[in-house]
Design a protein around this motif. Sequence first.
Motif, PDB file in Angstrom:
ATOM      1  N   LEU A   1      26.648  94.317  82.589  1.00  0.00           N
ATOM      2  CA  LEU A   1      27.021  95.779  82.871  1.00  0.00           C
ATOM      3  C   LEU A   1      27.897  95.740  83.993  1.00  0.00           C
ATOM      4  CD1 LEU A   1      24.045  97.871  82.511  1.00  0.00           C
ATOM      5  CD2 LEU A   1      26.063  97.762  81.159  1.00  0.00           C
ATOM      6  N   TYR A   2      27.663  94.606  84.868  1.00  0.00           N
ATOM      7  CA  TYR A   2      28.205  94.696  86.503  1.00  0.00           C
ATOM      8  C   TYR A   2      29.673  93.807  86.084  1.00  0.00           C
ATOM      9  CZ  TYR A   2      29.472  93.593  91.240  1.00  0.00           C
ATOM     10  OH  TYR A   2      29.900  93.825  92.368  1.00  0.00           O
ATOM     11  N   SER A   3      29.833  92.979  84.986  1.00  0.00           N
ATOM     12  CA  SER A   3      31.053  92.297  84.925  1.00  0.00           C
ATOM     13  C   SER A   3      31.895  93.350  84.123  1.00  0.00           C
ATOM     14  CB  SER A   3      30.828  90.989  84.126  1.00  0.00           C
ATOM     15  OG  SER A   3      30.333  91.634  82.743  1.00  0.00           O
ATOM     16  N   ARG A   4      31.384  94.324  83.675  1.00  0.00           N
ATOM     17  CA  ARG A   4      32.349  95.354  82.937  1.00  0.00           C
ATOM     18  C   ARG A   4      32.407  96.605  83.824  1.00  0.00           C
ATOM     19  NH1 ARG A   4      30.455  91.711  80.002  1.00  0.00           N
ATOM     20  NH2 ARG A   4      31.202  91.067  77.886  1.00  0.00           N
ATOM     21  N   SER A   5      31.968  96.723  84.814  1.00  0.00           N
ATOM     22  CA  SER A   5      32.235  97.842  85.643  1.00  0.00           C
ATOM     23  C   SER A   5      33.493  97.819  86.123  1.00  0.00           C
ATOM     24  CB  SER A   5      31.275  97.602  86.902  1.00  0.00           C
ATOM     25  OG  SER A   5      29.921  97.790  86.439  1.00  0.00           O
ATOM     26  N   ARG A   6      34.337  98.915  86.264  1.00  0.00           N
ATOM     27  CA  ARG A   6      35.597  99.130  86.440  1.00  0.00           C
ATOM     28  C   ARG A   6      35.782  98.830  87.806  1.00  0.00           C
ATOM     29  NH1 ARG A   6      39.360 104.139  84.697  1.00  0.00           N
ATOM     30  NH2 ARG A   6      39.186 102.972  83.024  1.00  0.00           N
ATOM     31  N   TRP A   7      34.749  99.322  88.816  1.00  0.00           N
ATOM     32  CA  TRP A   7      34.870  99.200  90.316  1.00  0.00           C
ATOM     33  C   TRP A   7      33.450  98.131  90.373  1.00  0.00           C
ATOM     34  CZ3 TRP A   7      38.080 100.270  94.339  1.00  0.00           C
ATOM     35  CH2 TRP A   7      39.001 101.004  93.935  1.00  0.00           C
ATOM     36  N   GLN A   8      33.592  97.175  90.882  1.00  0.00           N
ATOM     37  CA  GLN A   8      32.514  96.412  91.410  1.00  0.00           C
ATOM     38  C   GLN A   8      32.404  96.465  93.136  1.00  0.00           C
ATOM     39  OE1 GLN A   8      33.367  92.377  90.060  1.00  0.00           O
ATOM     40  NE2 GLN A   8      32.615  92.717  87.965  1.00  0.00           N
ATOM     41  N   CYS A   9      31.390  97.269  93.131  1.00  0.00           N
ATOM     42  CA  CYS A   9      31.014  97.717  94.408  1.00  0.00           C
ATOM     43  C   CYS A   9      29.496  98.278  94.572  1.00  0.00           C
ATOM     44  CB  CYS A   9      32.016  98.950  94.629  1.00  0.00           C
ATOM     45  SG  CYS A   9      31.653 100.217  93.575  1.00  0.00           S
ATOM     46  N   VAL A  10      29.088  98.656  95.572  1.00  0.00           N
ATOM     47  CA  VAL A  10      27.654  98.796  95.933  1.00  0.00           C
ATOM     48  C   VAL A  10      27.155 100.033  94.763  1.00  0.00           C
ATOM     49  CG1 VAL A  10      25.979 100.207  97.513  1.00  0.00           C
ATOM     50  CG2 VAL A  10      27.683  98.207  98.406  1.00  0.00           C
ATOM     51  N   ALA A  11      28.089 100.979  94.664  1.00  0.00           N
ATOM     52  CA  ALA A  11      27.418 102.030  93.767  1.00  0.00           C
ATOM     53  C   ALA A  11      27.389 101.420  92.393  1.00  0.00           C
ATOM     54  CB  ALA A  11      28.631 103.261  93.514  1.00  0.00           C
ATOM     55  N   ALA A  12      28.216 100.646  92.072  1.00  0.00           N
ATOM     56  CA  ALA A  12      28.242  99.923  90.574  1.00  0.00           C
ATOM     57  C   ALA A  12      26.848  98.990  90.510  1.00  0.00           C
ATOM     58  CB  ALA A  12      29.452  98.956  90.423  1.00  0.00           C
ATOM     59  N   VAL A  13      26.571  98.342  91.643  1.00  0.00           N
ATOM     60  CA  VAL A  13      25.337  97.484  91.772  1.00  0.00           C
ATOM     61  C   VAL A  13      24.247  98.372  91.637  1.00  0.00           C
ATOM     62  CG1 VAL A  13      23.976  96.159  93.206  1.00  0.00           C
ATOM     63  CG2 VAL A  13      26.351  95.854  93.331  1.00  0.00           C
ATOM     64  N   GLU A  14      23.926  99.679  92.167  1.00  0.00           N
ATOM     65  CA  GLU A  14      22.961 100.557  92.022  1.00  0.00           C
ATOM     66  C   GLU A  14      22.890 100.917  90.610  1.00  0.00           C
ATOM     67  OE1 GLU A  14      20.896 101.371  93.897  1.00  0.00           O
ATOM     68  OE2 GLU A  14      21.421 100.858  95.846  1.00  0.00           O
TER      69      GLU A  14
ATOM     70  N   VAL B   1       6.366 100.615  92.363  1.00  0.00           N
ATOM     71  CA  VAL B   1       7.226 101.421  92.843  1.00  0.00           C
ATOM     72  C   VAL B   1       7.642 100.824  93.937  1.00  0.00           C
ATOM     73  CG1 VAL B   1       7.245 103.531  94.290  1.00  0.00           C
ATOM     74  CG2 VAL B   1       6.360 103.586  92.072  1.00  0.00           C
ATOM     75  N   PRO B   2       6.772 100.078  95.058  1.00  0.00           N
ATOM     76  CA  PRO B   2       7.273  99.558  96.279  1.00  0.00           C
ATOM     77  C   PRO B   2       8.290  98.293  96.060  1.00  0.00           C
ATOM     78  CG  PRO B   2       5.027  99.376  96.233  1.00  0.00           C
ATOM     79  CD  PRO B   2       5.191  99.792  94.952  1.00  0.00           C
ATOM     80  N   GLY B   3       8.030  97.586  94.854  1.00  0.00           N
ATOM     81  CA  GLY B   3       9.168  96.400  94.505  1.00  0.00           C
ATOM     82  C   GLY B   3      10.377  97.274  93.894  1.00  0.00           C
ATOM     83  N   ILE B   4      10.534  98.512  93.295  1.00  0.00           N
ATOM     84  CA  ILE B   4      11.591  98.911  92.715  1.00  0.00           C
ATOM     85  C   ILE B   4      12.463  99.563  93.947  1.00  0.00           C
ATOM     86  CG2 ILE B   4      12.436 101.094  91.484  1.00  0.00           C
ATOM     87  CD1 ILE B   4       9.990 100.598  89.607  1.00  0.00           C
ATOM     88  N   ILE B   5      11.606 100.132  94.815  1.00  0.00           N
ATOM     89  CA  ILE B   5      12.326 100.783  95.940  1.00  0.00           C
ATOM     90  C   ILE B   5      13.035  99.516  96.981  1.00  0.00           C
ATOM     91  CG2 ILE B   5      12.101 101.606  98.252  1.00  0.00           C
ATOM     92  CD1 ILE B   5       9.809 103.507  96.781  1.00  0.00           C
ATOM     93  N   LEU B   6      12.418  98.291  96.911  1.00  0.00           N
ATOM     94  CA  LEU B   6      12.819  97.254  97.711  1.00  0.00           C
ATOM     95  C   LEU B   6      14.052  96.847  96.932  1.00  0.00           C
ATOM     96  CD1 LEU B   6      12.206  95.022  99.975  1.00  0.00           C
ATOM     97  CD2 LEU B   6      10.864  93.903  98.173  1.00  0.00           C
ATOM     98  N   GLN B   7      13.980  96.377  95.738  1.00  0.00           N
ATOM     99  CA  GLN B   7      15.050  96.003  95.033  1.00  0.00           C
ATOM    100  C   GLN B   7      16.651  96.864  95.143  1.00  0.00           C
ATOM    101  OE1 GLN B   7      13.805  95.603  90.848  1.00  0.00           O
ATOM    102  NE2 GLN B   7      12.196  94.318  91.575  1.00  0.00           N
ATOM    103  N   LEU B   8      16.106  98.259  95.037  1.00  0.00           N
ATOM    104  CA  LEU B   8      17.167  99.194  95.243  1.00  0.00           C
ATOM    105  C   LEU B   8      17.723  99.145  96.631  1.00  0.00           C
ATOM    106  CD1 LEU B   8      15.880 102.238  93.057  1.00  0.00           C
ATOM    107  CD2 LEU B   8      17.714 100.835  92.481  1.00  0.00           C
ATOM    108  N   ILE B   9      17.338  99.014  97.609  1.00  0.00           N
ATOM    109  CA  ILE B   9      17.821  98.558  98.873  1.00  0.00           C
ATOM    110  C   ILE B   9      18.305  97.135  99.201  1.00  0.00           C
ATOM    111  CG2 ILE B   9      17.280  98.656 101.342  1.00  0.00           C
ATOM    112  CD1 ILE B   9      15.149 100.743 100.686  1.00  0.00           C
ATOM    113  N   LEU B  10      17.602  96.193  98.920  1.00  0.00           N
ATOM    114  CA  LEU B  10      17.694  94.741  99.296  1.00  0.00           C
ATOM    115  C   LEU B  10      18.932  94.182  98.253  1.00  0.00           C
ATOM    116  CD1 LEU B  10      17.002  92.579 101.071  1.00  0.00           C
ATOM    117  CD2 LEU B  10      15.359  91.713  99.469  1.00  0.00           C
ATOM    118  N   ILE B  11      19.112  94.542  96.964  1.00  0.00           N
ATOM    119  CA  ILE B  11      20.086  94.005  96.366  1.00  0.00           C
ATOM    120  C   ILE B  11      21.500  94.358  96.635  1.00  0.00           C
ATOM    121  CG2 ILE B  11      21.019  93.612  93.800  1.00  0.00           C
ATOM    122  CD1 ILE B  11      17.866  93.420  93.091  1.00  0.00           C
TER     123      ILE B  11
END
Length: 196
Positions: free
Chosen positions: A104-117, A160-170
């Motif tokens: 999905l990331y390689s096919r994102s029109r914009w490769q940026c923080v919003a695309a990462v999320e 849930v803690p891991g999901i939140i951590l990933q959504l912030i850290l990555i």
Amino acid sequence: MKKQENAESSREKTKKMVQASVFLALGLVLPFAAGQIPQVGKMLLPMHIPVLLCGMVCGSGYGLIVGLICPLLRSVLFGMPALFPNAVAMAFELGTYGFVSGFLYSRSRWQCVAAVEKCLIAAMLAGRAVWGMVMFALMAAVGSEFSLSLFLAGAFGNAVPGIILQLILIPVCMLALHKAGLVPFRHTGTAKTKCS
């Protein structure tokens, strides 16, 4: 000219292989931060982070391979997670994370923080769905039950803690790699709307 292109392609492949190896090593080592305590590991999901990053940085193929290998190799080397059913199911789950995030990331029109999320959320949902199906099949094969409540608890409730951590850290890691010039954000298309 063709030799130069081949040399550049070879350098790029070597670079991706080295990066993927680093992500694999991180996947083996990061769970030690959870103190090898299964309950903490299930909450923080430290093995997921390098696999998701690998998919976005190295591509879907490398993300898939690192995701498949990491839990199985860690189980063989360190005894955690337990090989059956945990490491086997996690191999399919993490392989899906790595593949979907990279695809999905390689096919994102914009490769940026919003695309990462966006790619992260899609990869997490796909990986958890695959994990649930594999766990159901493995448990059925040995005559045990894997109910919907067990799936929801394992895939979401405890995580849930891991999901939140990933959504912030990555996204923070991807932004840091972009600012360091290692993984430049880019735009492919004509749309004027910019994401941050």
